[in-house]
Design an enzyme around this catalytic site. Structure first.
Site, PDB file in Angstrom:
ATOM      1  CG  HIS A   1      -4.623   4.946   4.532  1.00  0.00           C
ATOM      2  ND1 HIS A   1      -4.135   4.512   3.328  1.00  0.00           N
ATOM      3  CD2 HIS A   1      -3.542   5.271   5.280  1.00  0.00           C
ATOM      4  CE1 HIS A   1      -2.813   4.596   3.338  1.00  0.00           C
ATOM      5  NE2 HIS A   1      -2.424   5.050   4.519  1.00  0.00           N
TER       6      HIS A   1
ATOM      7  CB  CYS B   1      -3.160   0.559  -2.378  1.00  0.00           C
ATOM      8  SG  CYS B   1      -3.171   2.303  -2.815  1.00  0.00           S
TER       9      CYS B   1
ATOM     10  CG  ASP C   1      -1.801   1.204   1.372  1.00  0.00           C
ATOM     11  OD1 ASP C   1      -2.332   1.656   0.343  1.00  0.00           O
ATOM     12  OD2 ASP C   1      -1.964   1.725   2.491  1.00  0.00           O
ATOM     13  CB  SER C   2       0.186   4.809  -0.604  1.00  0.00           C
ATOM     14  OG  SER C   2      -0.892   4.951   0.312  1.00  0.00           O
TER      15      SER C   2
ATOM     16  CB  CYS D   1      -9.244   4.865   0.657  1.00  0.00           C
ATOM     17  SG  CYS D   1      -7.561   5.197   1.254  1.00  0.00           S
TER      18      CYS D   1
ATOM     19  CD  GLU E   1       0.543   6.250   6.387  1.00  0.00           C
ATOM     20  OE1 GLU E   1       1.689   6.116   6.873  1.00  0.00           O
ATOM     21  OE2 GLU E   1      -0.144   5.284   5.982  1.00  0.00           O
TER      22      GLU E   1
HETATM   23  N1  DGL Z   1      -4.678   3.304   0.943  1.00  0.00           N
HETATM   24  C1  DGL Z   1      -4.737   3.757  -0.373  1.00  0.00           C
HETATM   25  C2  DGL Z   1      -6.004   3.442  -1.120  1.00  0.00           C
HETATM   26  O1  DGL Z   1      -6.588   2.473  -0.846  1.00  0.00           O
HETATM   27  C3  DGL Z   1      -3.983   4.952  -0.788  1.00  0.00           C
HETATM   28  C4  DGL Z   1      -4.330   6.250  -0.234  1.00  0.00           C
HETATM   29  C5  DGL Z   1      -3.345   7.285  -0.689  1.00  0.00           C
HETATM   30  O2  DGL Z   1      -2.145   7.028  -0.625  1.00  0.00           O
HETATM   31  O3  DGL Z   1      -3.796   8.345  -1.119  1.00  0.00           O
HETATM   32  O4  DGL Z   1      -6.418   4.150  -1.984  1.00  0.00           O
END
Ligand code: DGL
Length: 246
Positions: free
Chosen positions: A183, A71, A8-9, A181, A149
């Site tokens: 997160h 992600c 993931d990011s 997302c 984060e």
């Molecule tokens: N967790 C990620 C997603 O599912 C990325 C969020 C991001 O880095 O902007 O989209």
């Protein structure tokens, strides 16, 4: 014996790894947080494809037999390229529009996701299949990734940021909100505190875990190899280590 790479990011994909380990608890996992390059949400598809390639090479060099792109933004931008370029199976995120469309009582569903996910053809195709049956309203979860984060998962500031993107969807009458997302599930307690109890939130992670199970079986990759989880990150590891223990 299976080694599964998950990336993931940032730390958001841990919400997916958590569901995967519930149904595949004996495997070896390598989780890669690309937090030195987070967020991905507003980055170009080319940038995210380059990051996806570099992370995939790293995970394969450490033994990954399959990779979960945990992600939504990276799935939208890069999974087709990664599947074409690397000889192992990839499992990506699916926006859970279908279960939301089937479950809504108001006929309105809300989708919270990044700008990149909402612009991607995968999401637009899914949306197109359901928009005759239900009204679909969307909002970018502005600032949500940054909250997670920075481990700001509760409190007045987190509530203010979460409410700013959630309120417009509730005002439109949405009774089911899709978390688009990885997160965002970490902010679920705040969302539930702010929304009325009639509002349901859908996280696609359990469905992604079941899909991985199926993909490993189809690819003939036997179970076991762990249980173990190795945490890697391109930036400081603190958030990753902390969220992993929650
Ligand atoms: N967790 C990620 C997603 O599912 C990325 C969020 C991001 O880095 O902007 O989209």
């Amino acid at each position: 014996m299976a080694t599964v790479g998950v990336f993931d990011s940032g730390s958001g994909g841990l919400s997916v790894l958590r569901e995967i380990r519930k149904i595949l608890p004996r495997e070896r996992y390598i989780y890669y947080s690309d937090n030195a390059h987070c967020p991905y949400g507003e980055k170009s598809p080319e940038y995210i494809i380059d990051r996806g390639r570099a992370i995939t090479r790293e995970l394969i060099s450490r033994g990954a037999d399959a990779i979960v792109v945990a992600c939504n933004t990276a799935t939208a931008a890069a999974i087709a390229t990664l599947r074409a370029e690397f000889p192992i199976p990839f499992v990506g995120m699916e926006p859970a529009v279908k279960p939301a469309a089937l479950g809504t009582r108001t006929g309105v569903i809300g989708v919270l996701a990044t700008a990149g996910t909402l612009k991607g053809s995968k999401y637009l195709n899914t949306r197109g299949r359901f928009e005759d049956a239900v009204r679909i309203v969307e909002h970018v979860g502005a600032g949500y990734v940054e909250l997670v984060e920075s481990l700001e998962l509760e409190g007045p500031h987190a509530e203010k940021v979460v409410w700013a993107s959630l309120q417009p969807l509730l005002d439109e009458g949405a009774d089911i909100i899709v978390l688009g997302c990885t997160h965002y599930p970490f902010l679920l307690p705040v969302m539930q505190k702010l929304a009325s109890p009639e509002v349901t939130f859908i996280d696609p992670a359990p469905a992604v875990a079941r899909r991985l199970q199926e993909v490993l079986r189809q690819a003939g990759i036997p179970g076991g190899g762990g249980p173990s989880v190795e945490l890697l990150s391109s930036g400081p590891p603190d958030t990753l280590k902390k969220l992993f223990t929650l």
